[in-house]
Design an enzyme around this catalytic site. Structure first.
Site, PDB file in Angstrom:
ATOM      1  N   ARG A  59      45.012 -69.150  26.730  1.00 36.94           N
ATOM      2  CA  ARG A  59      43.956 -68.469  27.478  1.00 36.94           C
ATOM      3  C   ARG A  59      43.271 -69.446  28.424  1.00 36.94           C
ATOM      4  NH1 ARG A  59      40.041 -66.311  23.080  1.00 36.94           N
ATOM      5  NH2 ARG A  59      40.774 -68.169  22.011  1.00 36.94           N
ATOM      6  N   LYS A  95      43.487 -74.722  16.833  1.00 34.62           N
ATOM      7  CA  LYS A  95      44.655 -73.868  17.127  1.00 34.62           C
ATOM      8  C   LYS A  95      45.308 -74.252  18.458  1.00 34.62           C
ATOM      9  CE  LYS A  95      42.637 -69.856  16.931  1.00 34.62           C
ATOM     10  NZ  LYS A  95      41.259 -70.321  16.694  1.00 34.62           N
ATOM     11  N   PHE A 105      39.943 -67.109  17.302  1.00 38.85           N
ATOM     12  CA  PHE A 105      39.262 -67.009  16.007  1.00 38.85           C
ATOM     13  C   PHE A 105      40.264 -67.032  14.845  1.00 38.85           C
ATOM     14  CE2 PHE A 105      35.502 -64.638  18.171  1.00 38.85           C
ATOM     15  CZ  PHE A 105      35.064 -65.825  18.699  1.00 38.85           C
ATOM     16  N   ALA A 123      37.123 -63.021  22.258  1.00 35.37           N
ATOM     17  CA  ALA A 123      37.870 -62.726  21.026  1.00 35.37           C
ATOM     18  C   ALA A 123      37.086 -61.827  20.083  1.00 35.37           C
ATOM     19  CB  ALA A 123      38.243 -64.020  20.319  1.00 35.37           C
ATOM     20  N   LYS A 164      30.492 -76.011  23.309  1.00 33.07           N
ATOM     21  CA  LYS A 164      31.858 -76.141  22.804  1.00 33.07           C
ATOM     22  C   LYS A 164      32.691 -77.166  23.572  1.00 33.07           C
ATOM     23  CE  LYS A 164      35.795 -73.213  21.514  1.00 33.07           C
ATOM     24  NZ  LYS A 164      36.852 -73.807  22.298  1.00 33.07           N
ATOM     25  N   PHE A 201      43.090 -84.508   9.879  1.00 38.32           N
ATOM     26  CA  PHE A 201      42.052 -85.381  10.437  1.00 38.32           C
ATOM     27  C   PHE A 201      42.137 -86.734   9.742  1.00 38.32           C
ATOM     28  CE2 PHE A 201      39.034 -81.586  11.523  1.00 38.32           C
ATOM     29  CZ  PHE A 201      39.980 -81.116  12.417  1.00 38.32           C
ATOM     30  N   TRP A 247      47.544 -84.714  17.080  1.00 32.21           N
ATOM     31  CA  TRP A 247      46.312 -85.195  17.721  1.00 32.21           C
ATOM     32  C   TRP A 247      46.362 -86.714  17.927  1.00 32.21           C
ATOM     33  CZ3 TRP A 247      42.237 -88.466  16.257  1.00 32.21           C
ATOM     34  CH2 TRP A 247      41.098 -88.430  17.085  1.00 32.21           C
ATOM     35  N   THR A 298      45.240 -77.150  19.911  1.00 32.43           N
ATOM     36  CA  THR A 298      45.884 -78.459  19.738  1.00 32.43           C
ATOM     37  C   THR A 298      47.221 -78.303  19.018  1.00 32.43           C
ATOM     38  OG1 THR A 298      43.653 -79.313  19.502  1.00 32.43           O
ATOM     39  CG2 THR A 298      45.420 -80.825  18.991  1.00 32.43           C
TER      40      THR A 298
END
Length: 909
Positions: free
Chosen positions: A384, A360, A645, A614, A395, A733, A762, A362
């Site tokens: 955020r 999200k 999320f 979240a 992460k 991807f 990306w 990205t």
């Protein structure tokens, strides 16, 4: 002010200003005059003309012998003062150095003395610059006197600097042949014989005979030094019907300066309105294969943040710079731009994710890079601030990825501007205040406690402001500490906190599983008062949620004071205000309330502000960042923000909590989906961080994708409950096939999405999300029919049930006895009308993380219900919720290092 020449210009200025003020009633231009000396003639003229036209004027009086640097210091202050729209100098001729004149900002140089304004005049761009009022007055007076300047020989004597240059330029434009001379020049007499018009730029020396001026020559005396405010000698004895006195020039020049002031005000107002940014975007040169995130980030040199701030319309006094690439933005901007129309408001949400996340952030960054760097549309990303705990845990960072990142990514992920540290300090100060108060109340009599809370200082005993507020809350209408009765002193001094009801925990921005349950107060100095407690991760603090939902310093202070930390022994809530700590918390948070300005890889602006959990909080960036960004982008621009999320959690809370608090109405939801996550929902094998993906995810499997699109369809339907159009962004991807991508887009549109487009940001940056940007622009042009899911006046249980059934697809809810008793208590305490913030797993629509796709006919268990009264929501816990992450066997910190030679961070991702 009786002058036939001046009146038309004054009338014009007054009318122009009246028209500006019709649309902007609070607007009143301010002219600042820096004066070195006691000459009051021009001061009075300027004052009268300004008042007559409706301007304000302010004089900065310096000593006559002020140095160049002292004058420049005053100029620089006025340059930065947003209340001032024009600046003029009344200083001695000796002080008019290039350094002084060019210290003026050209936008406020209403006398046209800077090189930039003169250069524009010479180049023929007079409509874009300020022209010397003295030079204009000379031309006006000559033309109004009937002098035809075309082909005339003009001699300018004794003029200097900007006035001389402006006169020559204006005369040449009218076809005149212009000559310049100083009084002592050897060829002066012959030049005077040739001249048709003579302009006296400074007083005539005694030794120059008047007979040198030929009869019939038009003579105009502007020897009043308009800039310095000093009057030169007149020129009596010039027997010429064409003689024009200096007073006429000075008065008209002052009126023309006022006209320049009105023009300056008009330009300033225009700049406050929406305009397309003149943004210098940074070029990308994508590589294949795509390097690591930190290599990409380091390969791009960000713009200086003050340059970026100026490009997007921020004033110099509206930013506080942190290093080279970060700046805090002051909230005063909201007042300046209060009449500016907001831009379009876009939320990026996602389908139920895999544990790896679906990109999200990205997508958010790729979308704004596409809008601004490739479609030339003003846009802002609002993100955020990431917790440092996960950065060193599993992460990694949260700055986006690939060629869609916030840079510098190491600064984004580590410390930033210290907001989370401020929250940690404020949170733990409050935690310390709670336990300390219990200790002191347990070990002191009422009188001793009262005497320490209201001590005698220099023979005087006084209540502090926050103590007076507590007295008022208790219904004790007294301000003299010595007049309270024993019963009133006891009520004032004792909070009687029930330790078993304390909900306020200490926090730390580090993943540390061994702080999930601790015992505090074991030292002998705590006199046997100990209790079980815990640490949460810093971003789980209610203060973070307060920061994210507040809209001003005043509101934040009130919210901090309302935070409920426990109940007293009679069941009444105890707040931060009761503990007397509200003001101190606000002081610790006074800088954290300002959003942090950064940039994307392509040089487009980003606000990074707040980062509430979240699950137990609402998982959105701050209301203030969104509001400021919406003003800066202007009516045609876009603000893109992200919800944590899946859409069932982050988006639902964004609409029902954040939009309710902010009053902002979203225009579009961008729903991020990946082929990988859809395969998981279609029955693919489990996805585990750190473990290579199974072949089902790396090879084409149309059936798994088709089966998994049920989750995408459900999330589209959830967004439609709120009446907002949905654009699906398929985050592509390298292992995804064209057939899989096309299938997702087709099924998304069938499910009611406004559009569905593949995104390649990306691998190539904003260029790879141009189709998404165009789809979002088109969707935003449709009328939003936004509505809340529930009425906050409904009982707490009904609000929980509405979310469970309408959003998650549950059959019903089941409340534990603890949850029911908490709901009863909060309702009795007057908190029943707050919105609901469900604390639920993000890995499934249900409460069971392993239930993928769209679970049906389940009962949602509510194990507990808690309240964040300062933030303004009730949060039911679905199952158990960990508020302190732990470190895995191999944390990210194994790969993080510092090159001690270059000071570059290595290993962040």
């Amino acid at each position: 002010m009786e002058s036939r020449m001046v009146n038309p210009f004054q009338k014009n200025s007054k009318e122009a200003l009246r028209l500006l003020q019709e649309k902007n009633p609070a607007f009143k231009p301010v002219l600042a005059i820096i004066q070195a000396g006691d000459e009051n003639l021009m001061q009075e003229i300027n004052q009268n003309l300004a008042e007559e036209a409706g301007l304000n004027i302010t004089h900065i009086c310096l000593p006559p012998d002020s140095s160049e640097d002292e004058i420049i210091d005053e100029i620089l202050k006025i340059n930065e003062d947003t209340r001032v729209h024009g600046l003029a100098l009344q200083i001695s001729e000796n002080s008019f150095s290039n350094k002084v004149l060019n210290a003026l900002t050209p936008e406020k140089d209403v006398d046209g003395v800077t090189d930039i304004n003169l250069g524009k005049l010479v180049r023929g761009d007079a409509h874009e610059c300020f022209v010397s009022p003295v030079a204009r007055a000379v031309i006006e007076l000559l033309e109004k006197s009937g002098v035809n300047l075309d082909g005339k020989k003009i001699l300018v004597i004794g003029a200097h600097g900007s006035v001389e240059a402006a006169l020559q330029c204006l005369f040449q434009r009218r076809g005149s042949l212009t000559m310049s001379s100083q009084w002592k020049a050897p060829q002066l007499q012959s030049k005077l014989h040739e001249a048709d018009v003579v302009i006296l730029g400074s007083p005539k020396p005694e030794e120059i005979p008047l007979t040198w001026i030929q009869p019939g020559t038009t003579v105009l005396n502007c020897s009043h030094d308009f800039l310095s405010g000093k009057v030169g000698c007149a020129s009596p004895g010039v027997h010429s019907s064409g003689h024009i006195e200096e007073e006429d020039v000075s008065l008209l020049a002052a009126a023309l300066r006022i006209q320049n002031m009105v023009s300056s005000g008009r330009r300033w107002l225009r700049e406050q309105q929406h305009r397309r940014w003149r943004l210098h975007c940074l070029k990308l040169q994508p590589l294949s294969p795509v390097p690591s995130d930190i290599e990409i980030s380091r390969g791009q040199t960000p713009k200086a943040v003050d340059v970026l701030a100026k490009e997007i319309g921020l004033l110099a006094d509206e930013i506080e710079i942190y290093g080279k690439s970060k700046a805090k933005v002051r909230l005063s901007l909201l007042e300046r731009l209060k009449d500016q129309a907001d831009g379009k408001y876009v939320l990026v949400a996602g389908i139920t994710p895999t544990p790896l996340g679906e990109g999200k952030s990205t997508v958010t960054i790729g979308l704004v890079q596409a809008l601004t760097a490739h479609l030339n549309v003003n846009s802002f990303a609002c993100l955020r601030q990431p917790s440092q705990g996960p950065t060193f845990g599993v992460k990694g960072g949260a700055a986006g990825g690939g060629y869609a990142q916030v840079i510098p990514m190491e600064e984004f992920n580590l410390h930033l501007t210290g907001d989370i540290h401020a929250i940690t300090a404020a949170n733990n100060l409050l935690a310390a205040a709670i336990d300390t108060r219990i200790l002191h109340e347990n070990t002191q009599t009422d009188k001793a406690l009262y005497n320490r809370l209201v001590p005698l200082v220099n023979g005087v005993r006084e209540f502090s402001e926050i103590q007076l507020a507590r007295l008022k809350k208790l219904g004790i209408n007294k301000t003299n500490p010595s007049t309270l009765t024993e019963e009133e002193m006891s009520r004032f001094a004792r909070l009687d906190i029930d330790p078993s009801t304390i909900t306020w925990q200490r926090v730390l921005d580090t993943n540390d599983r061994f702080l999930r349950k601790i015992t505090i107060g074991q030292a002998g100095t705590e006199k046997g008062y100990s209790r079980q407690a815990q640490f949460d991760i810093a971003v789980a603090s209610e203060i973070m949620a307060v920061l994210a939902l507040t809209d001003s310093l005043t509101d934040m202070k009130a919210r901090l004071g309302r935070m409920v930390v426990a109940s007293d022994k009679s069941g009444q809530p105890v707040t931060a205000e009761d503990l007397g700590v509200t003001g101190a918390l606000t002081v610790l948070m006074k800088d954290a309330i300002k959003p942090t300005l950064m940039q994307t890889l392509e040089g487009t602006p980003v606000f990074v502000h707040a980062g509430p959990f979240a699950n137990i909080a609402h998982g959105n960036s701050s209301v203030l960042a969104d509001k400021i960004a919406l003003k800066l982008v202007g009516e045609e621009g876009f603000v893109v923000t992200e919800a944590g999320f899946g859409a069932d959690i982050g988006m639902e809370k964004f609409f029902n909590i954040k939009c309710r608090a902010s009053g902002l109405v979203p225009n579009v939801v961008v729903l991020v989906a990946t082929v990988r996550a859809l395969k998981m929902h279609g029955g693919g094998p489990s996805v585990t961080p750190g473990v290579p993906l199974k072949k089902e995810y790396t090879e084409e499997n149309i059936q798994l994708v088709a089966d998994g699109c049920c989750n995408l369809q459900k999330q589209i339907q959830i967004a439609q409950l709120f009446g907002v159009p949905v654009v699906v962004a398929v985050n592509v991807f390298k292992t995804d096939t064209r057939a899989e991508i096309d299938l997702v887009c087709e099924l998304a549109k069938r499910a009611g999405a406004f559009d569905a487009v593949p995104c390649y940001h990306w691998s190539v940056g904003g260029r790879g999300s141009v189709d998404l940007a165009q789809a979002v622009r088109e969707a935003a042009s449709k009328r939003s029919r936004f509505q809340f899911l529930y009425d906050v006046q409904l009982p707490i249980v009904e609000k929980i049930r509405t979310i469970a059934q309408a959003v998650y697809g549950a059959k019903d809810i089941e409340l534990s006895p603890m949850a029911q008793s908490k709901i009863d208590r909060y309702t009795e305490q007057g908190f029943g009308n707050l919105p609901i913030c469900m604390a639920k797993t993000h890995l499934s629509l249900s409460h069971q993380p392993d239930k993928k796709g769209v679970p049906k006919d389940f009962i949602l268990p509510i194990s507990d219900v808690r309240a964040s009264i300062g933030a303004g929501f009730i949060y039911p816990l679905v199952g158990t919720m960990s508020t302190m992450p732990g470190l895995p066997t191999r944390p990210c910190f194994y790969d993080i290092d510092l090159d001690t030679e270059t000071e570059q961070v290595k290993g962040l991702f």
